[in-house]
Design a protein around this motif. Structure first.
Motif, PDB file in Angstrom:
ATOM      1  N   VAL A 155      -2.042  11.759 -15.884  1.00  0.00           N
ATOM      2  CA  VAL A 155      -1.058  10.965 -16.259  1.00  0.00           C
ATOM      3  C   VAL A 155       0.308  11.336 -16.573  1.00  0.00           C
ATOM      4  O   VAL A 155       0.292  12.427 -16.869  1.00  0.00           O
ATOM      5  N   GLN A 156       1.464  10.448 -16.271  1.00  0.00           N
ATOM      6  CA  GLN A 156       2.678  11.382 -16.686  1.00  0.00           C
ATOM      7  C   GLN A 156       3.389  10.520 -17.883  1.00  0.00           C
ATOM      8  O   GLN A 156       2.878   9.527 -18.382  1.00  0.00           O
ATOM      9  N   ALA A 157       4.217  11.038 -18.247  1.00  0.00           N
ATOM     10  CA  ALA A 157       5.085  10.794 -19.470  1.00  0.00           C
ATOM     11  C   ALA A 157       5.652   9.486 -19.579  1.00  0.00           C
ATOM     12  O   ALA A 157       5.937   8.593 -20.513  1.00  0.00           O
ATOM     13  N   ASP A 158       5.906   9.059 -18.208  1.00  0.00           N
ATOM     14  CA  ASP A 158       6.436   7.708 -18.046  1.00  0.00           C
ATOM     15  C   ASP A 158       5.298   6.500 -17.920  1.00  0.00           C
ATOM     16  O   ASP A 158       5.524   5.074 -18.072  1.00  0.00           O
ATOM     17  N   GLU A 159       4.130   6.869 -17.912  1.00  0.00           N
ATOM     18  CA  GLU A 159       3.153   6.036 -18.182  1.00  0.00           C
ATOM     19  C   GLU A 159       2.813   5.176 -17.070  1.00  0.00           C
ATOM     20  O   GLU A 159       2.339   3.840 -17.259  1.00  0.00           O
ATOM     21  N   ARG A 160       3.247   5.313 -15.846  1.00  0.00           N
ATOM     22  CA  ARG A 160       3.096   4.383 -14.706  1.00  0.00           C
ATOM     23  C   ARG A 160       1.839   4.752 -14.068  1.00  0.00           C
ATOM     24  O   ARG A 160       1.499   3.687 -13.022  1.00  0.00           O
ATOM     25  N   LEU A 161       1.085   5.679 -14.228  1.00  0.00           N
ATOM     26  CA  LEU A 161      -0.328   5.775 -13.633  1.00  0.00           C
ATOM     27  C   LEU A 161      -1.222   4.624 -14.247  1.00  0.00           C
ATOM     28  O   LEU A 161      -1.237   4.744 -15.472  1.00  0.00           O
ATOM     29  N   VAL A 162      -1.713   3.836 -13.238  1.00  0.00           N
ATOM     30  CA  VAL A 162      -2.694   2.788 -13.957  1.00  0.00           C
ATOM     31  C   VAL A 162      -3.913   2.610 -12.988  1.00  0.00           C
ATOM     32  O   VAL A 162      -4.087   3.328 -12.030  1.00  0.00           O
ATOM     33  N   PHE A 163      -4.805   2.325 -13.582  1.00  0.00           N
ATOM     34  CA  PHE A 163      -6.104   1.842 -13.069  1.00  0.00           C
ATOM     35  C   PHE A 163      -5.880   0.590 -12.065  1.00  0.00           C
ATOM     36  O   PHE A 163      -5.226  -0.272 -12.319  1.00  0.00           O
ATOM     37  N   THR A 164      -6.434   0.639 -10.680  1.00  0.00           N
ATOM     38  CA  THR A 164      -6.245  -0.347  -9.815  1.00  0.00           C
ATOM     39  C   THR A 164      -7.547  -1.372  -9.808  1.00  0.00           C
ATOM     40  O   THR A 164      -8.705  -1.066 -10.694  1.00  0.00           O
ATOM     41  N   ARG A 165      -7.707  -2.132  -8.921  1.00  0.00           N
ATOM     42  CA  ARG A 165      -8.957  -2.903  -8.934  1.00  0.00           C
ATOM     43  C   ARG A 165     -10.275  -2.159  -8.250  1.00  0.00           C
ATOM     44  O   ARG A 165     -11.239  -2.499  -8.218  1.00  0.00           O
ATOM     45  N   GLY A 166      -9.694  -0.878  -7.774  1.00  0.00           N
ATOM     46  CA  GLY A 166     -10.825   0.114  -7.263  1.00  0.00           C
ATOM     47  C   GLY A 166     -11.759  -0.392  -6.323  1.00  0.00           C
ATOM     48  O   GLY A 166     -11.323  -0.787  -5.230  1.00  0.00           O
ATOM     49  N   LEU A 167     -12.958  -0.437  -6.772  1.00  0.00           N
ATOM     50  CA  LEU A 167     -14.300  -0.664  -5.751  1.00  0.00           C
ATOM     51  C   LEU A 167     -14.077  -2.233  -5.370  1.00  0.00           C
ATOM     52  O   LEU A 167     -14.414  -2.648  -4.368  1.00  0.00           O
ATOM     53  N   SER A 168     -13.435  -3.056  -5.980  1.00  0.00           N
ATOM     54  CA  SER A 168     -12.993  -4.329  -5.725  1.00  0.00           C
ATOM     55  C   SER A 168     -12.141  -4.619  -4.903  1.00  0.00           C
ATOM     56  O   SER A 168     -11.980  -5.762  -4.212  1.00  0.00           O
ATOM     57  N   ASP A 169     -11.350  -3.535  -4.515  1.00  0.00           N
ATOM     58  CA  ASP A 169     -10.517  -3.686  -3.345  1.00  0.00           C
ATOM     59  C   ASP A 169     -10.328  -2.678  -2.696  1.00  0.00           C
ATOM     60  O   ASP A 169      -9.769  -1.424  -3.019  1.00  0.00           O
ATOM     61  N   THR A 170     -10.748  -2.618  -1.410  1.00  0.00           N
ATOM     62  CA  THR A 170     -10.769  -1.357  -0.450  1.00  0.00           C
ATOM     63  C   THR A 170      -9.257  -0.856  -0.014  1.00  0.00           C
ATOM     64  O   THR A 170      -9.237   0.191   0.531  1.00  0.00           O
ATOM     65  N   ASP A 171      -8.318  -1.696  -0.262  1.00  0.00           N
ATOM     66  CA  ASP A 171      -6.794  -1.338   0.192  1.00  0.00           C
ATOM     67  C   ASP A 171      -6.313  -0.590  -0.994  1.00  0.00           C
ATOM     68  O   ASP A 171      -5.028  -0.189  -0.887  1.00  0.00           O
ATOM     69  N   GLU A 172      -6.716  -0.379  -2.172  1.00  0.00           N
ATOM     70  CA  GLU A 172      -6.331   0.265  -3.401  1.00  0.00           C
ATOM     71  C   GLU A 172      -6.959   1.475  -3.757  1.00  0.00           C
ATOM     72  O   GLU A 172      -8.222   1.584  -3.525  1.00  0.00           O
ATOM     73  N   PRO A 173      -6.331   2.541  -4.310  1.00  0.00           N
ATOM     74  CA  PRO A 173      -7.103   3.688  -4.700  1.00  0.00           C
ATOM     75  C   PRO A 173      -7.687   3.195  -6.084  1.00  0.00           C
ATOM     76  O   PRO A 173      -7.785   2.415  -6.523  1.00  0.00           O
ATOM     77  N   ASP A 174      -8.338   4.234  -6.791  1.00  0.00           N
ATOM     78  CA  ASP A 174      -8.720   3.966  -8.032  1.00  0.00           C
ATOM     79  C   ASP A 174      -7.887   3.997  -9.153  1.00  0.00           C
ATOM     80  O   ASP A 174      -8.006   3.505 -10.088  1.00  0.00           O
ATOM     81  N   LEU A 175      -6.871   4.730  -9.058  1.00  0.00           N
ATOM     82  CA  LEU A 175      -5.406   4.890  -9.826  1.00  0.00           C
ATOM     83  C   LEU A 175      -4.235   5.169  -8.941  1.00  0.00           C
ATOM     84  O   LEU A 175      -4.333   5.693  -7.679  1.00  0.00           O
ATOM     85  N   TRP A 176      -3.006   4.515  -9.400  1.00  0.00           N
ATOM     86  CA  TRP A 176      -1.935   4.673  -8.763  1.00  0.00           C
ATOM     87  C   TRP A 176      -0.803   4.808  -9.647  1.00  0.00           C
ATOM     88  O   TRP A 176      -0.726   4.283 -10.778  1.00  0.00           O
ATOM     89  N   ASN A 177       0.350   5.360  -9.099  1.00  0.00           N
ATOM     90  CA  ASN A 177       1.565   5.324  -9.819  1.00  0.00           C
ATOM     91  C   ASN A 177       2.602   4.811  -8.943  1.00  0.00           C
ATOM     92  O   ASN A 177       3.077   5.292  -7.934  1.00  0.00           O
ATOM     93  N   LEU A 178       3.073   3.645  -9.261  1.00  0.00           N
ATOM     94  CA  LEU A 178       4.151   2.829  -8.557  1.00  0.00           C
ATOM     95  C   LEU A 178       5.724   3.050  -8.999  1.00  0.00           C
ATOM     96  O   LEU A 178       5.560   3.247 -10.431  1.00  0.00           O
ATOM     97  N   ASP A 179       6.458   3.472  -8.267  1.00  0.00           N
ATOM     98  CA  ASP A 179       7.977   3.389  -8.793  1.00  0.00           C
ATOM     99  C   ASP A 179       8.402   2.013  -9.063  1.00  0.00           C
ATOM    100  O   ASP A 179       7.801   1.109  -8.940  1.00  0.00           O
ATOM    101  N   LEU A 180       9.627   2.000  -9.250  1.00  0.00           N
ATOM    102  CA  LEU A 180      10.210   0.606  -9.905  1.00  0.00           C
ATOM    103  C   LEU A 180      10.285  -0.361  -8.867  1.00  0.00           C
ATOM    104  O   LEU A 180      10.510  -1.624  -8.872  1.00  0.00           O
ATOM    105  N   THR A 181      10.414   0.243  -7.392  1.00  0.00           N
ATOM    106  CA  THR A 181      10.786  -0.375  -6.503  1.00  0.00           C
ATOM    107  C   THR A 181       9.075  -1.009  -5.810  1.00  0.00           C
ATOM    108  O   THR A 181       9.222  -1.747  -4.866  1.00  0.00           O
ATOM    109  N   GLY A 182       8.194  -0.573  -6.471  1.00  0.00           N
ATOM    110  CA  GLY A 182       6.749  -0.808  -5.836  1.00  0.00           C
ATOM    111  C   GLY A 182       6.260   0.188  -4.836  1.00  0.00           C
ATOM    112  O   GLY A 182       5.150   0.026  -4.300  1.00  0.00           O
ATOM    113  N   ALA A 183       7.097   1.268  -4.572  1.00  0.00           N
ATOM    114  CA  ALA A 183       6.662   2.238  -3.651  1.00  0.00           C
ATOM    115  C   ALA A 183       5.399   3.296  -4.310  1.00  0.00           C
ATOM    116  O   ALA A 183       5.668   3.489  -5.507  1.00  0.00           O
TER     117      ALA A 183
END
Length: 182
Positions: free
Chosen positions: A51-79
């Motif tokens: 987890v980062q101080a900016d708190e952008r690390l979030v849980f994703t849909r995980g097992l429900s979506d094979t195109d996403e990881p378990d957690l990710w941190n997206l910048d303000l542009t969605g990258a």
């Protein structure tokens, strides 16, 4: 009728002495019907580790979506800045993630970690943004016993060791590095 996810709520107090990060986070996590308590608790541990101080690390849909990881941190542009995988992903998934994210982190666990790593290590050598860490199988089994629908976890991280405690008990986990950025 399909089984529904079970909702878990956790208050996580992180004291990461290695990075000098101290923070409190309240998270709500959906546990997929096929997910074990062990995997759920490893996901919560991964959150605390990265987890980062900016708190952008979030849980994703995980097992429900094979195109996403378990957690990710997206910048303000969605990258994707951080892509966090839990378990033993295959090399194709890891290489695809390395192409999509600035940093890919794997927190491997289970009895087959060493066999899995031997199989994917050489196939991922060109992935310069991949870091891989492993947890001991007995330690993650003990961690699973702390799972509860409402948790108040304290996680103290020092010298790559995570001490997880709550009213149900405590567990010490060694976060072993298999591959780090150079």
């Amino acid at each position: 009728m399909a089984l529904r996810a079970t909702i878990y709520k956790a208050a996580i107090n992180v004291a990461d002495n290695d990075r000098g990060y101290y923070g409190s986070h309240t998270v709500t996590v959906a546990r997929h019907p096929s997910e074990t308590d062990e995997r759920l608790m490893v996901r919560l541990l991964a959150y605390a580790l990265w987890v980062q101080a900016d708190e952008r690390l979030v849980f994703t849909r995980g097992l429900s979506d094979t195109d996403e990881p378990d957690l990710w941190n997206l910048d303000l542009t969605g990258a994707v800045q951080q892509w966090v995988e839990i378990g033993l992903p295959d090399e194709r998934r890891l290489l695809k993630a390395c192409g999509r994210a600035d940093q890919v982190l794997v927190l491997a666990y289970g009895r087959g970690v060493d066999v899995w790593w031997a199989g994917v290590q050489n196939k991922t050598t060109r992935a310069g943004n991949l870091q891989v860490f492993a947890l001991d199988a007995e330690e993650t089994k003990a961690l699973s016993l702390l799972a509860d629908r409402n948790m108040d976890l304290s996680i103290n991280i020092t010298d790559r060791n995570a001490w997880v405690s709550c009213d149900r008990g405590d567990v010490s986990l060694d976060v072993r590095s298999l591959r780090e950025l150079v």
